[in-house]
Write an enzyme that holds these catalytic residues in place. Structure first.
Site, PDB file in Angstrom:
ATOM      1  N   HIS A 138       0.813  -1.217   0.000  1.00 18.18           N
ATOM      2  CA  HIS A 138       0.000   0.000   0.000  1.00 18.18           C
ATOM      3  C   HIS A 138       0.850   1.273   0.000  1.00 18.18           C
ATOM      4  O   HIS A 138       0.332   2.371  -0.194  1.00 18.18           O
ATOM      5  CB  HIS A 138      -0.959   0.003   1.196  1.00 18.18           C
ATOM      6  CG  HIS A 138      -2.291   0.625   0.901  1.00 18.18           C
ATOM      7  ND1 HIS A 138      -2.502   1.434  -0.182  1.00 18.18           N
ATOM      8  CD2 HIS A 138      -3.483   0.556   1.561  1.00 18.18           C
ATOM      9  CE1 HIS A 138      -3.757   1.840  -0.188  1.00 18.18           C
ATOM     10  NE2 HIS A 138      -4.379   1.319   0.861  1.00 18.18           N
ATOM     11  N   ASP A 187      -1.953   2.090  -4.770  1.00 21.59           N
ATOM     12  CA  ASP A 187      -3.215   2.525  -4.177  1.00 21.59           C
ATOM     13  C   ASP A 187      -4.292   1.463  -4.411  1.00 21.59           C
ATOM     14  O   ASP A 187      -4.197   0.649  -5.336  1.00 21.59           O
ATOM     15  CB  ASP A 187      -3.669   3.851  -4.795  1.00 21.59           C
ATOM     16  CG  ASP A 187      -2.721   4.996  -4.468  1.00 21.59           C
ATOM     17  OD1 ASP A 187      -2.066   4.920  -3.411  1.00 21.59           O
ATOM     18  OD2 ASP A 187      -2.628   5.949  -5.264  1.00 21.59           O
TER      19      ASP A 187
END
Length: 438
Positions: free
Chosen positions: A409, A413
């Site tokens: 992450h 995204d």
């Protein structure tokens, strides 16, 4: 009595050290020439170290899990200069027999029953006098359960391995050796009689086994701990209708050609990932978080997580972007074979830029794959099953499969992760698109 020192051998490939992962002997054991003493691991290869001499183990130079340099002494073995006139330890009686076990094929002498017999000098036995067969009664005099609950059976590593391979519980085998030690003859007798239940009813098992984490298992543990501690994972799950894909795969496999490997789901998934990565190159990357640099690779080097008898390894399908469907299938099959055989090279086990993990028929409905650090994405394949799917007017049977995929992450995204998986979904549900442009 002479002493022979065995050193850590040069296992090749420029390796300067190896990790000791298993001892097959202990101090006091009698060993034959060529008997396996220990096993060491270098990278993903395990090498056994045999004994060049026959004698008694007097010293072990490392503990399991330790790293041993090539050329370092690891075992010392006492060898007899003259077997007929070997000196005694104290000049009285016979030399004590090692607790390990006599060499295979030899009988251990029974312990003396009276002090007067123990003190008396040993007398030679006439060659014509036949040896008495050992009693098959347990040392505690019982012919039922050979030892009390919780008492650990005594046996050499070779006997324990044989019992494990034969599915025998050593706790139920009467031992005829010194102190109730179980011998190969006891195993033979137990197998001839057939295993008989010696107790009825359920009993609590209070045993605790300590298993040291060494070798490949330790490396897997370190890799997983590193990935979970440094990578903030996001997992995205999507279901895929693979009915059309499975029909196409069956038709292609029916057209048997000697120059083409049998197709599984994985080659199709690899080709779909190559096409999706061409549109989102940030998924095919290595993140150097210490330097703060993302290395986006043009070549798609797909790691294929594979379960082997030694543990999980990840052989690498290199340059998947330059391989067609059948070339991918052939290389995946080859990598699976060398991984299971333990002969995969460093080159074949390193350098991946994105990974696929699959448990096949045991893949479950959903998984949460751990990213292969320092990559930024891993695609997980769950098991395929027939499910009822609503088509707007009725439920129809369709072959469905979930993809459970994880992403770093920090780099990827959630939106980009979803776009990537949705593109793979489209390609797999309409498999003709996979071949467009090939």
């Amino acid at each position: 009595m002479a002493e022979h020192t065995i050193k850590m051998p040069d296992v090749g490939e420029g390796v300067a050290e190896a990790e000791l992962v298993e001892w097959h002997v202990k101090v006091g054991d009698l060993v034959r020439e060529d008997a396996v003493l220990a096993a060491v691991m270098t990278d993903k290869a395990t090498v056994e170290i045999p004994s060049p001499v026959e004698g008694k183990v007097s010293w072990l130079g490392a503990e399991i899990g330790e790293t041993v340099a090539v050329g370092s002494a690891i075992v010392r073995i006492e060898t007899a200069g003259d077997a007929t006139s070997a000196p005694m330890d104290d000049g009285e009686g016979e030399a004590p027999i090692a607790e390990g076990m006599a060499p295979e094929g030899e009988k251990l002498p029974p312990p003396p029953t009276q002090k007067s017999e123990a003190a008396a000098p040993s007398k030679p036995v006439a060659k014509s006098e036949p040896a008495k067969a050992p009693s098959r009664t347990a040392t505690n005099g019982s012919t039922g359960a050979p030892r009390p609950e919780g008492e650990k059976p005594l046996a050499s590593p070779a006997v324990r391995l044989r019992a494990k391979e034969a599915g025998i519980d050593l706790r139920q085998v009467p031992g005829t050796g010194p102190a109730g030690r179980i011998t190969h003859e006891d195993i033979d007798h137990f197998l001839r009689q057939g295993s008989q239940p010696v107790a009825t009813g359920l009993r609590p098992d209070t045993s605790v086994e300590e298993v040291k984490v060494v070798g490949l298992r330790r490396r897997i543990a370190e890799k997983m701990a590193l990935a979970k501690s440094r990578i903030p994972h996001i997992t995205y799950v999507e279901e895929i209708d693979v009915t059309a894909l499975e029909e196409l795969r069956a038709k292609l496999n029916a057209e048997k050609r000697p120059d083409r490997a049998k197709l599984t789901l994985l080659p199709f998934l690899v080709r779909a990932m190559v096409r999706a990565i061409a549109e989102q190159p940030q998924l095919n990357a290595i993140y150097d978080d210490e330097a703060g640099i993302i290395h986006r690779h043009g070549g798609v080097h797909v790691g294929i997580a594979a379960q082997t008898p030694s543990g999980l390894v990840v052989p690498v399908l290199r340059h998947a972007e330059a391989r067609d469907l059948w070339d991918c299938a052939a290389e995946i099959n080859r990598l699976a074979e060398v991984s299971k055989a333990g002969t995969a090279t460093r080159e074949e086990l390193s350098g991946s830029t994105i990974t696929i993990t699959s448990l096949g028929a045991m893949g479950g409905v959903v998984t949460t794959p751990v990213i292969n650090h320092p990559e930024v994405a891993i695609v997980g394949v769950n098991k395929m099953m027939m499910r009822p799917v609503w088509d707007g007017s009725q439920f129809i049977p369709r072959k469905m499969m979930n993809l459970s995929s994880s992403f770093d992450h920090r780099v990827i995204d959630g939106w980009d992760a979803a776009v990537f998986i949705q593109r793979i979904k489209t390609l797999l549900e309409t498999p003709a698109l996979i071949f467009v442009g090939d």
